[in-house]
Design a protein around this motif. Structure first.
Motif, PDB file in Angstrom:
ATOM      1  N   UNK A  14       0.839  -1.204   0.000  1.00 11.16           N
ATOM      2  CA  UNK A  14       0.000   0.000   0.000  1.00 11.16           C
ATOM      3  C   UNK A  14       0.870   1.248   0.000  1.00 11.16           C
ATOM      4  N   UNK A  15       1.909   1.273   0.839  1.00 13.96           N
ATOM      5  CA  UNK A  15       2.730   2.471   0.963  1.00 13.96           C
ATOM      6  C   UNK A  15       3.635   2.705  -0.245  1.00 13.96           C
ATOM      7  N   UNK A  16       3.794   1.706  -1.144  1.00 11.30           N
ATOM      8  CA  UNK A  16       4.530   1.950  -2.381  1.00 11.30           C
ATOM      9  C   UNK A  16       3.750   2.890  -3.287  1.00 11.30           C
ATOM     10  N   UNK A  17       2.439   2.791  -3.240  1.00 11.97           N
ATOM     11  CA  UNK A  17       1.605   3.624  -4.105  1.00 11.97           C
ATOM     12  C   UNK A  17       1.151   4.911  -3.421  1.00 11.97           C
ATOM     13  N   UNK A  18       0.801   4.838  -2.154  1.00 10.45           N
ATOM     14  CA  UNK A  18       0.319   6.000  -1.411  1.00 10.45           C
ATOM     15  C   UNK A  18       1.252   6.275  -0.243  1.00 10.45           C
ATOM     16  N   UNK A  19       1.504   7.539   0.021  1.00  9.83           N
ATOM     17  CA  UNK A  19       2.434   7.914   1.092  1.00  9.83           C
ATOM     18  C   UNK A  19       1.833   7.758   2.477  1.00  9.83           C
ATOM     19  N   UNK A  22      -4.189   8.536   4.581  1.00 11.83           N
ATOM     20  CA  UNK A  22      -5.047   9.634   4.139  1.00 11.83           C
ATOM     21  C   UNK A  22      -5.026   9.760   2.614  1.00 11.83           C
ATOM     22  N   UNK A  23      -3.860   9.598   2.001  1.00 11.88           N
ATOM     23  CA  UNK A  23      -3.786   9.663   0.539  1.00 11.88           C
ATOM     24  C   UNK A  23      -4.531   8.489  -0.092  1.00 11.88           C
ATOM     25  N   UNK A  24      -4.425   7.335   0.519  1.00 12.23           N
ATOM     26  CA  UNK A  24      -5.171   6.160   0.053  1.00 12.23           C
ATOM     27  C   UNK A  24      -6.675   6.432   0.139  1.00 12.23           C
ATOM     28  N   UNK A  25      -7.110   6.972   1.273  1.00 12.22           N
ATOM     29  CA  UNK A  25      -8.531   7.282   1.462  1.00 12.22           C
ATOM     30  C   UNK A  25      -8.995   8.345   0.466  1.00 12.22           C
ATOM     31  N   UNK A  26      -8.137   9.328   0.187  1.00 11.04           N
ATOM     32  CA  UNK A  26      -8.498  10.385  -0.771  1.00 11.04           C
ATOM     33  C   UNK A  26      -8.782   9.790  -2.141  1.00 11.04           C
ATOM     34  N   UNK A  27      -7.949   8.869  -2.571  1.00  7.18           N
ATOM     35  CA  UNK A  27      -8.187   8.249  -3.877  1.00  7.18           C
ATOM     36  C   UNK A  27      -9.455   7.401  -3.856  1.00  7.18           C
ATOM     37  N   UNK A  28      -9.707   6.713  -2.741  1.00  6.71           N
ATOM     38  CA  UNK A  28     -10.930   5.911  -2.626  1.00  6.71           C
ATOM     39  C   UNK A  28     -12.160   6.810  -2.682  1.00  6.71           C
ATOM     40  N   UNK A  29     -12.111   7.956  -2.012  1.00  9.88           N
ATOM     41  CA  UNK A  29     -13.228   8.901  -2.042  1.00  9.88           C
ATOM     42  C   UNK A  29     -13.447   9.447  -3.449  1.00  9.88           C
ATOM     43  N   UNK A  30     -12.348   9.755  -4.133  1.00 12.67           N
ATOM     44  CA  UNK A  30     -12.458  10.223  -5.517  1.00 12.67           C
ATOM     45  C   UNK A  30     -13.106   9.162  -6.395  1.00 12.67           C
ATOM     46  N   UNK A  31     -12.639   7.925  -6.243  1.00 11.91           N
ATOM     47  CA  UNK A  31     -13.150   6.810  -7.047  1.00 11.91           C
ATOM     48  C   UNK A  31     -14.646   6.581  -6.795  1.00 11.91           C
ATOM     49  N   UNK A  32     -15.072   6.759  -5.552  1.00  8.73           N
ATOM     50  CA  UNK A  32     -16.481   6.560  -5.194  1.00  8.73           C
ATOM     51  C   UNK A  32     -17.360   7.739  -5.609  1.00  8.73           C
ATOM     52  N   UNK A  33     -16.737   8.807  -6.089  1.00 11.91           N
ATOM     53  CA  UNK A  33     -17.517   9.975  -6.510  1.00 11.91           C
ATOM     54  C   UNK A  33     -17.895  10.893  -5.368  1.00 11.91           C
ATOM     55  N   UNK A  34     -17.328  10.672  -4.177  1.00  9.07           N
ATOM     56  CA  UNK A  34     -17.704  11.488  -3.025  1.00  9.07           C
ATOM     57  C   UNK A  34     -17.055  12.862  -3.030  1.00  9.07           C
ATOM     58  N   UNK A  35     -16.072  13.070  -3.891  1.00 10.52           N
ATOM     59  CA  UNK A  35     -15.432  14.380  -3.931  1.00 10.52           C
ATOM     60  C   UNK A  35     -15.832  15.157  -5.179  1.00 10.52           C
ATOM     61  N   UNK A  36     -16.813  14.633  -5.919  1.00  9.48           N
ATOM     62  CA  UNK A  36     -17.299  15.363  -7.084  1.00  9.48           C
ATOM     63  C   UNK A  36     -17.804  16.729  -6.640  1.00  9.48           C
ATOM     64  N   UNK A  37     -17.580  17.720  -7.456  1.00 10.29           N
ATOM     65  CA  UNK A  37     -18.051  19.064  -7.146  1.00 10.29           C
ATOM     66  C   UNK A  37     -19.579  19.078  -7.193  1.00 10.29           C
ATOM     67  N   UNK A  38     -20.172  19.445  -6.106  1.00  8.84           N
ATOM     68  CA  UNK A  38     -21.626  19.515  -6.030  1.00  8.84           C
ATOM     69  C   UNK A  38     -22.062  20.938  -6.321  1.00  8.84           C
ATOM     70  N   UNK A  39     -23.108  21.085  -7.088  1.00  9.00           N
ATOM     71  CA  UNK A  39     -23.592  22.417  -7.434  1.00  9.00           C
ATOM     72  C   UNK A  39     -25.037  22.561  -6.978  1.00  9.00           C
ATOM     73  N   UNK A  40     -25.398  23.767  -6.555  1.00 11.59           N
ATOM     74  CA  UNK A  40     -26.787  23.990  -6.146  1.00 11.59           C
ATOM     75  C   UNK A  40     -27.727  23.915  -7.342  1.00 11.59           C
ATOM     76  N   UNK A  41     -28.917  23.406  -7.100  1.00 10.50           N
ATOM     77  CA  UNK A  41     -29.962  23.388  -8.128  1.00 10.50           C
ATOM     78  C   UNK A  41     -30.756  24.682  -7.961  1.00 10.50           C
TER      79      UNK A  41
END
Length: 163
Positions: A14-19, A22-41
């Motif tokens: 794991x640490x070969x790819x992510x430092x 938290x960096x591992x979790x950040x990529x997982x959140x990105x992959x899950x779409x949880x960090x997509x920019x949300x816009x008001x309707x």
């Protein structure tokens, strides 16, 4: 977060790819779409309730029905690690807050809501914070996943009266 002194072979991979975790979790959140920019309707004057329901529904259901559950679980885990907690707050929770606040700001600007203070949300930031916290903790309160009817009930029973 620095690498621990004692790591297993699996950890080393794991640490070969992510430092850090938290960096591992950040990529997982990105992959899950949880960090997509949300816009008001924004629908238009006199439609604040519909805008709030639509914005929260889009934010929580844009990928799948488990988005808010995953975010709440990651946020709970993150409390043990300050770096991860900050990352979750910046990339996920703040995005949800800003989307809901964006609807409120538009409503204040067009006169659908009174402005109580000299801030963009018209002094309604506590109401927005309360709803975001409730959405993240819904599983504890309602003992089930938040659904579309729940979002409407939260807007009608909590957010609109606070605004």
């Amino acid at each position: 977060m620095a690498r621990p002194d004692h790591i297993t072979v699996r950890d080393a991979t794991v640490y070969r790819r992510w430092k850090s975790r938290a960096e591992f979790a950040a990529e997982a959140l990105d992959h899950a779409g949880l960090t997509d920019c949300l816009v008001p309707v924004i629908i238009g004057p006199g439609r604040l309730r519909e805008e709030l329901v639509a914005t929260m529904t889009r934010a929580l259901w844009s990928q799948d029905a488990s988005r808010v559950d995953l975010l709440a679980a990651v946020h709970d885990s993150a409390r043990q690690e300050p770096e991860l907690c900050g990352l979750v707050r910046r990339r996920c929770v703040d995005s949800l807050y800003q989307a809901v606040e964006g609807v409120v700001v538009h409503a204040v600007e067009r006169g659908d809501l009174p402005s109580r203070r000299a801030d963009p949300s018209g002094g309604h930031s506590m109401a927005v914070s309360a709803v975001v916290a409730l959405l993240l903790r819904w599983g504890l309160v309602g003992d089930r996943r938040v659904g579309g009817d729940d979002i409407a009930a939260i807007v009608d029973g909590v957010l609109m009266p606070l605004l």
